[in-house]
Design a protein around this motif. Structure first.
Motif, PDB file in Angstrom:
ATOM      1  N   GLN A   1      30.952  31.077  42.995  1.00 40.16           N
ATOM      2  CA  GLN A   1      31.576  31.861  42.963  1.00 40.16           C
ATOM      3  C   GLN A   1      33.223  31.820  42.912  1.00 40.16           C
ATOM      4  OE1 GLN A   1      30.007  33.417  47.227  1.00 40.16           O
ATOM      5  NE2 GLN A   1      28.667  34.012  46.003  1.00 40.16           N
ATOM      6  N   ILE A   2      33.958  30.060  42.935  1.00 46.36           N
ATOM      7  CA  ILE A   2      35.062  30.396  42.916  1.00 46.36           C
ATOM      8  C   ILE A   2      35.465  29.408  41.711  1.00 46.36           C
ATOM      9  CG2 ILE A   2      37.216  29.620  44.340  1.00 46.36           C
ATOM     10  CD1 ILE A   2      35.459  31.535  45.454  1.00 46.36           C
TER      11      ILE A   2
ATOM     12  N   PRO B   1      33.565  30.920  38.195  1.00 50.08           N
ATOM     13  CA  PRO B   1      34.826  32.075  37.554  1.00 50.08           C
ATOM     14  C   PRO B   1      36.366  32.307  37.819  1.00 50.08           C
ATOM     15  CG  PRO B   1      33.322  32.852  39.207  1.00 50.08           C
ATOM     16  CD  PRO B   1      33.444  30.980  38.768  1.00 50.08           C
ATOM     17  N   THR B   2      37.094  30.617  38.252  1.00 52.72           N
ATOM     18  CA  THR B   2      38.343  30.830  37.366  1.00 52.72           C
ATOM     19  C   THR B   2      38.403  29.704  36.186  1.00 52.72           C
ATOM     20  OG1 THR B   2      38.713  30.286  39.992  1.00 52.72           O
ATOM     21  CG2 THR B   2      40.491  29.378  38.710  1.00 52.72           C
TER      22      THR B   2
ATOM     23  N   LYS C   1      42.535  38.219  31.526  1.00 50.15           N
ATOM     24  CA  LYS C   1      42.894  39.269  31.802  1.00 50.15           C
ATOM     25  C   LYS C   1      42.337  40.051  31.887  1.00 50.15           C
ATOM     26  CE  LYS C   1      48.070  38.285  31.321  1.00 50.15           C
ATOM     27  NZ  LYS C   1      49.344  38.078  30.608  1.00 50.15           N
TER      28      LYS C   1
ATOM     29  N   HIS D   1      40.473  41.882  34.020  1.00 48.85           N
ATOM     30  CA  HIS D   1      40.477  43.213  34.986  1.00 48.85           C
ATOM     31  C   HIS D   1      41.994  44.248  34.280  1.00 48.85           C
ATOM     32  CE1 HIS D   1      37.455  40.925  36.781  1.00 48.85           C
ATOM     33  NE2 HIS D   1      38.657  40.463  36.543  1.00 48.85           N
TER      34      HIS D   1
ATOM     35  N   LYS E   1      44.713  46.399  32.507  1.00 49.99           N
ATOM     36  CA  LYS E   1      46.097  46.124  32.255  1.00 49.99           C
ATOM     37  C   LYS E   1      46.222  44.907  32.753  1.00 49.99           C
ATOM     38  CE  LYS E   1      46.643  49.612  34.213  1.00 49.99           C
ATOM     39  NZ  LYS E   1      47.716  50.927  35.138  1.00 49.99           N
ATOM     40  N   ALA E   2      47.510  44.348  31.784  1.00 43.77           N
ATOM     41  CA  ALA E   2      48.672  43.594  32.240  1.00 43.77           C
ATOM     42  C   ALA E   2      49.491  43.776  32.973  1.00 43.77           C
ATOM     43  CB  ALA E   2      48.226  42.100  31.271  1.00 43.77           C
ATOM     44  N   LEU E   3      49.748  44.172  34.462  1.00 46.95           N
ATOM     45  CA  LEU E   3      51.037  45.212  34.975  1.00 46.95           C
ATOM     46  C   LEU E   3      51.877  43.882  35.394  1.00 46.95           C
ATOM     47  CD1 LEU E   3      48.732  47.275  36.888  1.00 46.95           C
ATOM     48  CD2 LEU E   3      49.568  47.128  36.042  1.00 46.95           C
TER      49      LEU E   3
ATOM     50  N   ASP F   1      54.315  44.593  37.559  1.00 50.65           N
ATOM     51  CA  ASP F   1      55.075  45.566  38.824  1.00 50.65           C
ATOM     52  C   ASP F   1      55.109  44.712  39.853  1.00 50.65           C
ATOM     53  OD1 ASP F   1      52.138  45.460  39.379  1.00 50.65           O
ATOM     54  OD2 ASP F   1      51.867  46.922  40.023  1.00 50.65           O
ATOM     55  N   VAL F   2      55.777  44.059  39.898  1.00 56.92           N
ATOM     56  CA  VAL F   2      55.853  43.189  41.113  1.00 56.92           C
ATOM     57  C   VAL F   2      57.447  43.405  41.711  1.00 56.92           C
ATOM     58  CG1 VAL F   2      56.663  40.713  41.617  1.00 56.92           C
ATOM     59  CG2 VAL F   2      55.236  41.188  39.905  1.00 56.92           C
TER      60      VAL F   2
END
Lengths: 347, 262
Positions: B177-178, B181-182, B250, B252, B254-256, B258-259
């Motif tokens: 699970q970790i 997937p990473t 990436k 998931h 858009k590559a935001l 927006d930090v």
């Protein structure tokens, strides 16, 4: 804060010839935040990892809530941990990260409760608007806040913080430090905080333990640790000190023309080196004074001056910022002490 | 900053040369496989692919082999490499050496080495070409190890695994699970390389006398070159499509960037 939540009894661990822990004994009370402070390699992180179950021990016993967990696997200990390195699962959003522990057998709750709890915790750490963001979309400070929420989600018996602020820049570090304390007081979780930053430790903890070579040198409330160190190492490691030669007689030392009481653990007779805090030294402009100001720096709230004494000893003194304009380089000054007691080590 | 015209021409020239170098053989294959006689064009060779029962059999065998090799990769190679990386770092070098060995040993030497085993297998157990999966699982090791190792070093999986453990995850959950997937990008590229290698392998299967995809293409090519080239091109397009479908880090949305300010 009454009953003992965590007991580390004489724990020891060696890595080859290096003794990381050499018989550490520590008690943490229920709801208390204890910070372990010490230089690199003193064993503070090893102690924390041993409590988390991520490090086997050579000797000793770990009790949590009176139960011996020395040989219990990490995934059965119920410890929430925040790491120095950003440790959010990169393929999960902030909310999924917080919910992860609640999906597991050990802390399983219904999907609805999970969502509710993760939302509450993200609100608590001030990131409710970032629930759907992935780690690569968040700053370091935000990631550490989510990591804190994730650790708290499983309602840990003990919250373990392994230098969680060291990768952050100074401003964020101070903000997050205060937030960690606020959240810890609000949630009431027993917490062990490991750091090498003394300001961080003194500013956040109920008690601070100073470690060296795998053992605890002293553990006390921050002010006591700062004002009444029981060893030269603690006095020198926590805060700044000026080593000034003096003559000890019984429980007093004669330095800079004053008789000052010595702290327990100091040398009891003969010559010694008194460790004096910069703010305990009073410097006043005086044309007949035998000391001279070398440099003086205005630091906003205080003024720090480097002063040469008549015998050539160079000391650092701290005074009110208003003194900055008076204590210029080359000014003759009179130096006196303003402290009830000092620690004196042997020469 | 705007690039100068010269720089842009230079960049496009390089791109053009590389694209031509890669595309020309494919265009030539397409041209050859659509030729009927000297001057006519048609899809005779492409239509004939599925009317060749031996070829279909070879394709099915190779796809089955690829599936077995993928299973071995996912459930044996990946967990082993991850476990060694996390728990037995001292074994990293020996494992790397073992994994790289098939690259250093020529195919013919490998065949000589394993032929006795396959002879024994065919006499005492089975003549199924699927037993080739054992050799193929060995052949893919150098490529899969490299891509998994690079993915593992790119992320601090050690801390992620410890974080999962403290939250209550068992070893298998931590792994599946970790950690996996990473390192998904590494696993996916290992999978694509493995599929490409299994579909393209000829030497070992031919020498051990098994009828796989490439062996059948070769046999068909001896009678009708256009069908052989059409099949080769189709397999190439299949692997290219797999590469294009590979998920990226990436995935998931858009590559935001927006930090928020702290």
């Amino acid at each position: 804060m009454s009953s003992v939540a965590v007991q580390l009894n004489d724990i020891a661990k060696s890595f080859g010839p290096v003794k990381a822990l050499a018989g550490l004994t520590l008690e943490i009370k229920e709801g208390e935040l204890v910070a372990l402070l010490g230089p690199s390699g003193c064993g503070k992180t090893t102690a924390l990892r041993a409590l988390a179950g991520l490090q086997d021990l050579d000797r000793g016993q770990i009790l949590v809530g009176g139960k011996d967990i020395t040989f219990q696997a990490a995934n059965h200990r119920g410890m929430g941990m925040v790491f120095q390195a950003y440790s959010l699962f990169p393929h999960m959003s902030a909310q999924e990260n917080v919910e992860y522990g609640l999906k597991l057998k050990a802390h399983k709750v219904s999907a609805e409760d999970r969502r509710k709890k993760s939302s509450e915790l993200l609100e608590l750490v001030g990131l409710s608007t970032h629930a759907g963001h992935y780690p690569h979309q968040m700053s370091g400070g935000q990631q550490q806040r989510v990591a804190l929420a994730r650790a708290l989600a499983i309602e840990p018996k003990v919250l373990l913080l392994d230098e969680p602020l060291s990768a952050l820049d100074a401003k964020v570090r101070i903000q997050l430090r205060d937030e960690i304390r606020r959240i810890q007081l609000e949630v009431g979780t027993t917490t062990l905080f490991v750091t090498h930053d003394q300001e961080e430790a003194l500013g956040i903890a109920d008690r601070v333990g100073v470690m060296r070579d795998g053992v605890l040198q002293q553990i006390a409330v921050p002010q006591e640790l700062y004002d009444r160190p029981t060893s030269a190492f603690v006095a020198e490691f926590v805060g700044l000190t000026n080593p000034i030669r003096g003559t000890v007689s019984g429980s007093t030392v004669s330095i800079l023309g004053s008789q000052i009481a010595t702290l327990p653990g100091s040398v009891t007779s003969g010559e010694g080196t008194a460790l004096v805090r910069p703010e305990s030294i009073r410097v006043e402009a005086d044309p007949s004074g035998s000391a001279k100001v070398v440099t003086s720096s205005f630091l906003g709230s205080v003024c720090r001056s480097i002063v040469d004494l008549a015998d050539g000893t160079r000391i650092t003194a701290q005074s009110a910022s208003s003194q900055a304009s008076v204590l210029r380089a080359g000014t003759s000054v009179r130096v006196t002490l303003d402290t009830p007691a000092v620690f004196v080590k042997s020469l | 900053m705007k690039r100068s015209l010269g720089q842009r021409i230079w960049r496009w020239s390089i791109l053009l040369v590389v694209t031509s170098y890669l595309a020309l053989p494919i265009v030539a294959m397409l041209d050859f496989s659509t030729k009927v006689g000297r001057s006519k064009r048609g899809l005779y060779a492409w239509k004939a692919i599925f009317s060749q029962p031996e070829l279909v059999g070879g394709i099915v065998t190779s796809l089955e082999l690829a599936a077995i090799v993928i299973a071995l990769l996912l459930f044996l190679v990946v967990p082993t490499v991850v476990w060694v990386h996390l728990k037995l770092p001292r074994l990293r070098r020996p494992l790397e050496l073992i994994c790289l060995l098939p690259l250093a040993i020529p195919g013919i030497v490998l065949v000589v080495g394993v032929s006795k085993i396959y002879m024994w297998l065919s006499i005492h157990w089975t003549e199924s070409p699927l037993t080739l999966s054992a050799v193929y699982a060995m052949l893919i090791l150098p490529y899969t190890y490299r891509s998994l190792s690079a993915a593992l070093f790119a992320v601090d999986v050690h801390t992620l695994a410890e974080a999962a453990r403290t939250l209550g995850a068992s070893t298998s959950r931590t792994l599946f699970q970790i950690v996996i997937p990473t390192i998904k990008a590494g696993v996916m590229s290992a999978l694509v390389i493995s599929i490409a290698l299994v579909l393209g392998e000829y030497t070992i299967s031919s020498l051990l006398n098994y009828k796989t995809f490439q062996v059948e293409i070769n046999l068909i090519g001896q009678n009708d070159g256009t069908i052989a080239v059409a099949v080769s091109l189709a397999s190439l397009i299949f692997v290219l499509l797999l590469l294009l479908l590979m998920p990226t880090a990436k995935r998931h949305g858009k590559a935001l960037l927006d930090v928020d300010a702290e």
